[in-house]
Scaffold this motif. Structure first.
Motif, short mmCIF file in Angstrom:
data_model
loop_
_atom_site.label_atom_id
_atom_site.label_comp_id
_atom_site.label_asym_id
_atom_site.label_seq_id
_atom_site.Cartn_x
_atom_site.Cartn_y
_atom_site.Cartn_z
N ARG A 72 0.85 -1.19 0.00
CA ARG A 72 0.00 0.00 0.00
C ARG A 72 0.89 1.24 0.00
NH1 ARG A 72 -5.30 -1.20 3.85
NH2 ARG A 72 -6.00 -3.03 2.68
N TRP A 73 0.25 2.38 -0.27
CA TRP A 73 0.98 3.64 -0.36
C TRP A 73 0.50 4.63 0.69
CZ3 TRP A 73 5.03 4.32 -3.68
CH2 TRP A 73 5.19 3.35 -4.67
N TYR A 74 1.48 5.32 1.26
CA TYR A 74 1.18 6.39 2.21
C TYR A 74 1.66 7.70 1.59
CZ TYR A 74 1.78 9.47 6.26
OH TYR A 74 1.74 10.52 7.12
N GLU A 75 0.80 8.71 1.56
CA GLU A 75 1.14 9.99 0.95
C GLU A 75 1.16 11.11 1.99
OE1 GLU A 75 -1.62 10.75 -2.16
OE2 GLU A 75 -0.76 9.25 -3.52
N TYR A 76 2.12 12.01 1.84
CA TYR A 76 2.17 13.17 2.74
C TYR A 76 2.91 14.31 2.03
CZ TYR A 76 7.01 11.71 3.63
OH TYR A 76 8.34 11.35 3.48
N PRO A 77 2.56 15.56 2.34
CA PRO A 77 3.23 16.70 1.71
C PRO A 77 4.59 16.95 2.35
CG PRO A 77 1.60 17.49 3.25
CD PRO A 77 1.47 15.99 3.23
N ARG A 78 5.53 17.46 1.57
CA ARG A 78 6.83 17.81 2.10
C ARG A 78 7.44 18.93 1.26
NH1 ARG A 78 10.95 12.86 1.10
NH2 ARG A 78 12.48 14.38 1.87
N TYR A 79 8.39 19.62 1.86
CA TYR A 79 9.16 20.64 1.15
C TYR A 79 10.57 20.11 0.95
CZ TYR A 79 5.69 24.35 1.95
OH TYR A 79 4.56 25.12 1.95
N ASN A 80 11.16 20.54 -0.17
CA ASN A 80 12.55 20.19 -0.44
C ASN A 80 13.29 21.43 -0.92
OD1 ASN A 80 14.57 17.91 -0.83
ND2 ASN A 80 14.65 18.91 -2.84
N PHE A 81 14.50 21.62 -0.40
CA PHE A 81 15.35 22.72 -0.84
C PHE A 81 16.66 22.12 -1.33
CE2 PHE A 81 18.72 25.88 0.04
CZ PHE A 81 18.27 26.90 -0.78
N ALA A 82 17.02 22.47 -2.58
CA ALA A 82 18.22 21.89 -3.19
C ALA A 82 19.16 22.99 -3.65
CB ALA A 82 17.84 21.00 -4.38
N ASN A 83 20.38 22.97 -3.13
CA ASN A 83 21.39 23.94 -3.54
C ASN A 83 22.76 23.31 -3.34
OD1 ASN A 83 23.25 26.39 -3.41
ND2 ASN A 83 21.28 27.37 -3.83
N VAL A 84 23.65 23.50 -4.32
CA VAL A 84 24.98 22.92 -4.24
C VAL A 84 25.82 23.57 -3.16
CG1 VAL A 84 27.09 22.45 -5.55
CG2 VAL A 84 24.87 22.31 -6.69
N SER A 85 25.58 24.86 -2.89
CA SER A 85 26.38 25.60 -1.91
C SER A 85 26.00 25.20 -0.49
CB SER A 85 26.19 27.10 -2.10
OG SER A 85 26.73 27.82 -1.01
N THR A 86 26.96 24.69 0.26
CA THR A 86 26.69 24.37 1.66
C THR A 86 26.46 25.63 2.48
OG1 THR A 86 29.08 24.28 2.10
CG2 THR A 86 27.98 22.21 1.58
N ASP A 87 27.06 26.75 2.06
CA ASP A 87 26.84 28.02 2.77
C ASP A 87 25.39 28.46 2.63
OD1 ASP A 87 29.49 28.18 3.57
OD2 ASP A 87 30.09 29.35 1.83
N ILE A 88 24.84 28.37 1.42
CA ILE A 88 23.45 28.77 1.22
C ILE A 88 22.50 27.80 1.92
CG2 ILE A 88 21.66 29.13 -0.54
CD1 ILE A 88 23.86 30.13 -2.41
N GLN A 89 22.84 26.51 1.90
CA GLN A 89 22.04 25.56 2.67
C GLN A 89 22.00 25.94 4.14
OE1 GLN A 89 22.90 21.34 2.14
NE2 GLN A 89 23.73 21.75 0.10
N ARG A 90 23.15 26.36 4.66
CA ARG A 90 23.22 26.71 6.08
C ARG A 90 22.40 27.96 6.38
NH1 ARG A 90 28.20 27.05 6.30
NH2 ARG A 90 28.55 24.83 6.69
N LEU A 91 22.41 28.92 5.47
CA LEU A 91 21.57 30.10 5.66
C LEU A 91 20.10 29.71 5.71
CD1 LEU A 91 23.34 32.62 3.24
CD2 LEU A 91 23.38 32.65 5.74
N PHE A 92 19.73 28.75 4.86
CA PHE A 92 18.35 28.26 4.84
C PHE A 92 18.00 27.57 6.15
CE2 PHE A 92 15.43 24.68 3.64
CZ PHE A 92 14.31 25.46 3.37
N THR A 93 18.84 26.64 6.59
CA THR A 93 18.52 25.89 7.81
C THR A 93 18.61 26.78 9.05
OG1 THR A 93 20.82 25.08 7.92
CG2 THR A 93 19.19 23.68 6.82
#
Length: 260
Positions: free
Chosen positions: A202-223
């Motif tokens: 069976r399948w379970y569905e749920y909404p999620r957000y994803n943020f993708a960026n190569v820069s670890t610095d920009i990822q850190r600003l996001f988190t």
């Protein structure tokens, strides 16, 4: 910018003998603006042409860009899908801020245009059709002042750190910053997970957000911004940050939601 009728009323009240302070109280217009209007009319200048805005970062005493909320959103867009490049004669030192917006999301294009106009209202904003996307751009001598992360090469190949004054804005307007980042390099989608059941898979569905960026610095600003807002996140791999907990998704839905 104040409407023409407001300016005319303020000048009429001055002609009737009211002081600048009294006119300010009656109209809600700043005394500085009223003085400027009277001076312009006394000198024979057009009352309705606003003087060009100087760069707030180039003032003798640097100040924050205003309005600050659109700036925080535009900063997120720039760090994701934006760049700054020189245009025209190098001696004139004019720069173009370019943000690439997918044609799938016309609402995002409009919000990008609004943010650019809010930050630099005296500079024209252009929409340039490209293959599968639209470049939103605006020319100014001051984009590198407003986005000091500008530099040679791709953003992920150099250090990305906010200036102290940018950090102040991002802390005050974390929602707008996160929204800009997600609108550029993020998405909201329905995740489907298959699990075993006695009657078959069976399948379970749920909404999620994803943020993708190569820069670890920009990822850190996001988190860091997510942490400031109390929103749980998970590092999925080297380039992707996920927000999947029900309460965290609901929190992002309050001010981000799906692109449109």
């Amino acid at each position: 910018m104040y409407k023409i009728t407001v300016r005319q009323r303020a000048l009429r009240l001055l002609d009737e003998g009211l002081t600048i302070s009294e006119v300010s109280r009656r109209t809600g217009v700043s005394r500085y603006a009223i003085r400027e209007w009277r001076l312009r009319t006394d000198q024979g200048h057009d009352l309705y042409v606003a003087p060009p805005r100087e760069c707030p970062r180039c003032d003798e005493i640097p100040r924050l860009p205003e309005p600050t909320a659109p700036y925080s959103y535009l900063l997120g867009l720039y760090l994701g899908d934006g760049c700054i490049s020189p245009v025209g004669d190098p001696a004139k030192r004019v720069w173009a801020l370019r943000v690439m917006c997918a044609n799938t999301w016309p609402g995002l294009q409009r919000e990008c245009v609004d943010a650019m106009r809010a930050v630099r209202p005296d500079n024209k904003v252009r929409l340039i059709p490209l293959q599968g996307c639209t470049e939103v751009n605006s020319h100014s001598k001051h984009w590198p002042c407003l986005f000091p992360q500008h530099g040679p090469g791709k953003k992920h190949a150099r250090k990305i750190v906010l200036a102290d004054w940018q950090q102040e804005i991002v802390e005050r307007f974390a929602k707008e910053f996160v929204r800009g980042l997600i609108h550029s390099d993020g998405s909201r989608f329905t995740n489907r997970v298959r699990y075993a059941h006695k009657d078959g898979d069976r399948w379970y569905e749920y909404p999620r957000y994803n943020f993708a960026n190569v820069s670890t610095d920009i990822q850190r600003l996001f988190t860091d911004a997510l942490d400031r807002l109390g929103i749980a996140w998970k590092q999925m791999n080297a380039q992707n940050v996920s927000v999947a907990r029900r309460e965290a998704v609901a929190r992002l839905d309050e001010f981000v939601g799906p692109k449109y």
